[in-house]
Design an enzyme around this catalytic site. Structure first.
Site, PDB file in Angstrom:
ATOM      1  N   ASP A 190       0.874  -1.163   0.000  1.00  8.39           N
ATOM      2  CA  ASP A 190       0.000   0.000   0.000  1.00  8.39           C
ATOM      3  C   ASP A 190       0.921   1.227   0.000  1.00  8.39           C
ATOM      4  OD1 ASP A 190      -2.078   1.806   0.097  1.00  8.39           O
ATOM      5  OD2 ASP A 190      -3.170   0.792   1.705  1.00  8.39           O
TER       6      ASP A 190
HETATM    7  C1  BGC Z   1      -5.008   3.346   0.064  1.00  6.77           C
HETATM    8  C2  BGC Z   1      -5.080   2.373  -1.092  1.00  6.77           C
HETATM    9  C3  BGC Z   1      -4.901   3.102  -2.388  1.00  6.77           C
HETATM   10  C4  BGC Z   1      -3.600   3.862  -2.360  1.00  6.77           C
HETATM   11  C5  BGC Z   1      -3.322   4.646  -3.631  1.00  6.77           C
HETATM   12  C6  BGC Z   1      -3.768   4.211  -0.008  1.00  6.77           C
HETATM   13  O1  BGC Z   1      -3.809   5.229   0.934  1.00  6.77           O
HETATM   14  O2  BGC Z   1      -5.040   2.658   1.286  1.00  6.77           O
HETATM   15  O3  BGC Z   1      -6.302   1.711  -1.065  1.00  6.77           O
HETATM   16  O4  BGC Z   1      -4.948   2.194  -3.446  1.00  6.77           O
HETATM   17  O5  BGC Z   1      -3.607   4.777  -1.276  1.00  6.77           O
HETATM   18  O6  BGC Z   1      -4.173   5.718  -3.743  1.00  6.77           O
END
Ligand code: BGC
Length: 862
Positions: A268
C-alpha cells in the site's frame, strides 16, 4: 518452507500466547515455478521467464519499484525497460471505477455489488470496470477489496469491500477479479490483511490467532487467489508485531506458500518500512516507490526503500538474486497472463491523474516535457444501463407494510424530503475525495472514489417520473428546518424522507469522523428529520444512503413509517435505480450484506480509538470468528433480540415457499490428500550478478542532465554503498535466519499445493437441493440462502455457505442446487496446519430467506 520450527513447543505455550503467536517459519519467500498442468498459466510463465532473463540487474529493480508519488501520470507507476520498449506499469485506484479521470463511470460500491447476491451482476460489474481501466491505458486496477472485511460496523472503508461475511466476500471478490482480468487488466486484491479500521491504521498491531485468520480474514483472499488474481496489496497495519508488508507469516507462509499465490504483492502507498525485511518477507513491488514527500534529512539514502537500495542489497548479497528474479517473474507472469496483444504495442495511459488540463508536464517535478497529458478518452460505453440495474437490484427493502410498490397511475402526490435526496448545488464532485454530505451521497470518501461523470439524484429521478405521470411533486432540502419538512410532508399522499451516514479513508474527515464513523446514528439531523416527517404523514417511506448499518429500530417500530429502504452507495444512477424499485419496474432483490443491530454495543466488537501508548497501539480481536451475524446468532455471545434486520434480509413484492430439502453425499469418499509436494530450487534468471560489483551499476555517465527531481532510479551510489550507515539493513527487524536466503528445494505446506490452497479443499462433498415456489401474485426474485451450523458446542452459530438468486413467475417452482465443498464444512486445525472435517459434532444445513428466516434444515450425513 518448513511447517514450523517449534511444533514441539506448541502444547507448552499458554493458551493466550497460542492465540496470537505465529511459531511457523515463513522463510524463505516462495518462488513461482513452472506448472505444466495449467497450460494457460504455463504459457504466461514461460513468456515471463524469457523476458526477465534478458533484463539487467537495474532493469529488474526498475520493474519492482515505483517512480515516486506523483512522479508520473498514474497513481502508481513503476520504472520501465526502455531498451526493450517496455513501459512501466500504470496502477490506478480504485475498487469502484477509475479515480482521478474524466469520462469514466462511477459504479456502485462493493457493498452494493454484494447486496445483489447475484454472481452474474457482480461479474458484469467487474467486466465493465475492466473495460474502463483498459480503455484508459491502465495495467492494474487497485481493487477489489476484502480487507477491511468489516469487523466493526463503523469501519471507514467497509463499503469499498463487500460484506463482513467471508463467504459472500469470497464469491464477490472472485467474480469481480474474473470480470476485471477478462478485459486484460490485472486486478489487485487489497488490503492484505487485517486493515479493519482507519484509526491508527499505519501503526496498529493486530494480534490474531491462526484459526481466526484462516476461517475469517484469510478466507476471501483464498478465493481471490483461486480466481487467479494477478496482484495483492499488503496493508498499512502490523500483524502479530510485524508490519504486513514485511511479515513473513502473512506474505510468505500464508499467501505464497499455503494459498499458492503466483502473482505479485505490492505495498500500500507508504506501507513498506524496510529494504531487506520487505524483500525477504515476500514483497514484490514497492509503491509509490519513494517516501511520499520531499526528501528530508531523515529520508533513507536512496529516497526509497527499494530502487537503488534494492540494487545495493543484491550486490551485497543481502537479498539473493533469486528473490529479485522471483519478484520480477511474478510481476511479468501476471502481466502476460491477463494482457492481450504484444507488450510493445500496449495502450499507454491516456490521462494524468494529477490534472484535468489537456496539456501539461509529463513529469510534475521537473515541469517537463510539456505534452498532451489528457486525451479525455470516453470509456463509459453503455455501462450506465448496468449501473442502473445494479443500483436497483442492490437496494434492500428492509420494511414494507404494503405501500410498495408505488403505483404510477394511482399515486396523486409525492413529497421528497432531505439533503440526501438532492443535487449538490456545487456539483457532485465539488468536495475533494467526495468528503462532504452536501447533496445526495452515492459513494463514501477517500481513495476508493471516482469523479462522477454525472449523478442522477433521487429528487431528479422522482421529479421526472412525477411530471410524466401527473403526480404532484413537493420537495425540501434542509434537514434542519423541521417545520418546513413537516409542511411539505403533510401536503402529499406519500412522503419519502432521505438520510445518510458516510465513512471513508482517514486522510480526510467529515465532522470529526476520521474515516471510521464515530457512531451508528444518522448524520445531518437525519433521525430527527425522519421522526418529524413520520409524525405528520402516515405514508412515510425512509431511504438510507449509508456506508453500513445505522441504528434504525425507531423507524422500524414507527406506525407511520410504511417502508424503509437501504440504497447503500449506488453510484451515478442512484435516483433512477431507486425509482425502479419504488415503482416496481425492477424486481427487488437486494439483501442486506450485514446485520442491523439495535445499538453499537450489541455488535460485540470495539473500534480502537484511544491507545495507552499511541506509538504502539495494539488490538486484540477477542470475538474471534464471531463478527456480524455470527456474533448476534451465537448462543452465549450476542443476542438475537438485538437485531433489527438480519444479514441476508430483504423483501420483495411476492412470497415464496420452500419444500423438499435433500442433502446428498456426492464426493470426497476417497478422503483428503495432505499436500506433500516439494518445490524446485529457486531459479535464477539471466546473467548472474557479481557480488560487490558496485561500479557496474552506478548512474550512467552524462545522465545527470536527464534526471527528474524526486524520481526513483535503480542505480547504486558508491559513496552510500561504502559507508557504514548506508547499508540497506532494516531498523528493528534484526537478523534474518539462514532460511531467509535459502534457495534450495523446499517442502510445501499440507494445506497448500494449488492456487487457493490444497485442491482437495474445493472438492464437492455434498449437494443440497431445495424447491422454491412463488406463492404470491407477482413475478419476483428470491435469494435462496444456505447456512451451515457446525454445532460447535462452544458457540453454536451459522455460517453462510451458498446463495442463488432465482426469478419466478407466480405459481412457478424451481429446484435450487448448492454444492458444499470440503472447505465449506471444515474447521482450521492449528496444530496440523490444515483444514479438518469435525465429525464429533453434528453439522446442520439450513435454507431460507435470511440468517433470521430459516425455513428448512437437514443434518449432514457425514
Ligand atoms: C489506500 C489504497 C490506495 C492507495 C493509492 C492508499 O492510501 O489505502 O487503497 O490504493 O492509497 O491511492
Amino acid at each position: 518452507m518448513r511447517l514450523q520450527t517449534s511444533a514441539g513447543l506448541l502444547p507448552l505455550i499458554s493458551l493466550t500466547t497460542a492465540l496470537t503467536e505465529t511459531p511457523f517459519l515463513g522463510f524463505p519467500s516462495p518462488w513461482i515455478s513452472p506448472d505444466p498442468s495449467d497450460a494457460e498459466w504455463q504459457a504466461a510463465y514461460e513468456k515471463a521467464v524469457a523476458f526477465v532473463s534478458q533484463l539487467t540487474l537495474t532493469e529488474k529493480v526498475n520493474l519492482t519499484t515505483g517512480t515516486g508519488w506523483e512522479g508520473d501520470r498514474c497513481i502508481g507507476k513503476t520504472g520501465s525497460v526502455p531498451r526493450l520498449g517496455f513501459e512501466g506499469f500504470c496502477l490506478m485506484d480504485g475498487p469502484l471505477g477509475v479515480r482521478y479521470v474524466d469520462k469514466a463511470s462511477a459504479f456502485p460500491a462493493g457493498m452494493n455489488a454484494a447486496a445483489t447476491f447475484s454472481k452474474r451482476l457482480i461479474r458484469a460489474r467487474g467486466e465493465a470496470m475492466g473495460e474502463e481501466f483498459r480503455g484508459k491505458g491502465v495495467d492494474v486496477q487497485l481493487g477489489p477489496v476484502a480487507g477491511a472485511l468489516g469487523r466493526t460496523p463503523q469501519g471507514g472503508r467497509n463499503w469499498e469491500g463487500f460484506s463482513p461475511d467471508p463467504y459472500l466476500t469470497g464469491v464477490a471478490i472472485a467474480e469481480t477479479i474474473r470480470g476485471i482480468q477478462s478485459r486484460g487488466v490485472i486486478a489487485c486484491a487489497k488490503h492484505y490483511i487485517l486493515n479493519e479500521q482507519e484509526h491508527f491504521r499505519g501503526s496498529v498491531d493486530v494480534r490474531i490467532g491462526d484459526k481466526t485468520m484462516h476461517e475469517l480474514y484469510l478466507w476471501p483472499f483464498a478465493d481471490a487467489v483461486r480466481a487467479g488474481v494477478g496482484s495483492v496489496m499488503c496493508s498499512y497495519n502490523r500483524v502479530n508485531g510485524t508490519y504486513a508488508c514485511e511479515n513473513e507469516w502473512v506474505q510468505n507462509y500464508l499467501l505464497k506458500s499455503e494459498l499458492g499465490f503466483r502473482g505479485f504483492v505490492m505495498s500500500d502507498w507508504g506501507a513498506q518500512h524496510s529494504t531487506l525485511g520487505s524483500a525477504l518477507s515476500g514483497l514484490d513491488m514497492a509503491m509509490p516507490g519513494d517516501m511520499m514527500g520531499p526528501p528530508s534529512a531523515s529520508s533513507p539514502p536512496y529516497g526509497s526503500h527499494w530502487g537503488g537500495a534494492l540494487t545495493q542489497a543484491v550486490l551485497k548479497g543481502e537479498v539473493p538474486q533469486w528473490r529479485l528474479d522471483d519478484m520480477v517473474t511474478r510481476i511479468m507472469t501476471s502481466f502476460f497472463r491477463v494482457h492481450v496483444g504484444s507488450y510493445t504495442s500496449r495502450p499507454e495511459p491516456n490521462f494524468s491523474a494529477w490534472t484535468r488540463n489537456t496539456t501539461g508536464p509529463q513529469y510534475k517535478y521537473s515541469n517537463r516535457p510539456w505534452t498532451t497529458v489528457n486525451s479525455h478518452v470516453d470509456v463509459q460505453a453503455n455501462h450506465s444501463a448496468l449501473i442502473r440495474e445494479l443500483a436497483a437490484k442492490s437496494t434492500v427493502i428492509l420494511k414494507n407494510t404494503g405501500i410498495l410498490p408505488l403505483s404510477k397511475s394511482s399515486l396523486t402526490s409525492l413529497a421528497v424530503i432531505g439533503n440526501d435526496a438532492h443535487d449538490n448545488p456545487n456539483g457532485p464532485n465539488s468536495c475533494p475525495e467526495r468528503a462532504c454530505i452536501n447533496g445526495t451521497v452515492a459513494m463514501g470518501y477517500g481513495s476508493g472514489t471516482t469523479d462522477f461523470p454525472y449523478l442522477i439524484s433521487p429528487a431528479t429521478a422522482l421529479l421526472g417520473l412525477s411530471q410524466e405521470h401527473n403526480i404532484t411533486f413537493f420537495n425540501t432540502t434542509s434537514n434542519w428546518d423541521l417545520p418546513t419538512a413537516q409542511s411539505t410532508a403533510s401536503n402529499a399522499s406519500v412522503a419519502i424522507v432521505f438520510a445518510t451516514a458516510t465513512s471513508g479513508e482517514n486522510f480526510v474527515s467529515i465532522d470529526g469522523n476520521a474515516g471510521d464513523r464515530n457512531n451508528l446514528t444518522l448524520w445531518d439531523n437525519g433521525d430527527a428529520l425522519i421522526r418529524a416527517v413520520a409524525a405528520v404523514n402516515p405514508n412515510t417511506i425512509v431511504v438510507l444512503h449509508t456506508s453500513g448499518p445505522v441504528v434504525i429500530d425507531h423507524a422500524d417500530k414507527h406506525p407511520n413509517i410504511s417502508a424503509i429502504l437501504w440504497a447503500g452507495f449506488p453510484g451515478q444512477e442512484s435516483g433512477n435505480g431507486l425509482a425502479d424499485v419504488l415503482f416496481g419496474d425492477v424486481h427487488p432483490q437486494g439483501r442486506s450484506p450485514f446485520t442491523w443491530g439495535k445499538d453499537l454495543e450489541s455488535y460485540g466488537v470495539e473500534l480502537l480509538t484511544v491507545a495507552p501508548d499511541p506509538r504502539n497501539p495494539r488490538q486484540e480481536f477477542p470475538e474471534g470468528v464471531f463478527i456480524d451475524y455470527r456474533w448476534f446468532l451465537s448462543e452465549g455471545k450476542g443476542e438475537r433480540g438485538r437485531v433489527t434486520y438480519g444479514f441476508g434480509h430483504g423483501l420483495g413484492y411476492t412470497e415464496f415457499e420452500y419444500g423438499d430439502l435433500v442433502v446428498e453425499r456426492v464426493g470426497g469418499k476417497g478422503g483428503y490428500e495432505v499436500n506433500k509436494g516439494r518445490t524446485i530450487p529457486a531459479p535464477v534468471m539471466g546473467e548472474v550478478v557479481d557480488i560487490g560489483d558496485v561500479e557496474g551499476w552506478t548512474e550512467p555517465e552524462g545522465f545527470e542532465g536527464w534526471r527528474i527531481p524526486r524520481y526513483v532510479y535503480p542505480w547504486v551510489n558508491a559513496t552510500v554503498y561504502n559507508s557504514e550507515n548506508g547499508t540497506a539493513r532494516s531498523p528493528g527487524i534484526g537478523d534474518f535466519p539462514p532460511e531467509a536466503r535459502d534457495g534450495g528445494v523446499q517442502e510445501e505446506l499440507p494445506a497448500g499445493g494449488k492456487e487457493g490452497g490444497n485442491e482437495g479443499l474445493y472438492e464437492v462433498l455434498f449437494e443440497v437441493k431445495v424447491d422454491v415456489k412463488n406463492v404470491g401474485m407477482r413475478e419476483g426474485v428470491e435469494v435462496v440462502q444456505l447456512y451451515l451450523s457446525p454445532n460447535n458446542p462452544l458457540a453454536p452459530s451459522l455460517l453462510l455457505r451458498g446463495f442463488d438468486d432465482v426469478l419466478l413467475a407466480p405459481n412457478a417452482t424451481k429446484t435450487v442446487t448448492f454444492s458444499l465443498t470440503r472447505r465449506d464444512i471444515s474447521e482450521w486445525n492449528t496444530e496440523a496446519q490444515n483444514w479438518e472435517i469435525l465429525t464429533e459434532h453434528q453439522q446442520t444445513v439450513f435454507v431460507g430467506s435470511s440468517s433470521m428466516d430459516l425455513r428448512l434444515n437437514r443434518t449432514l450425513p457425514l
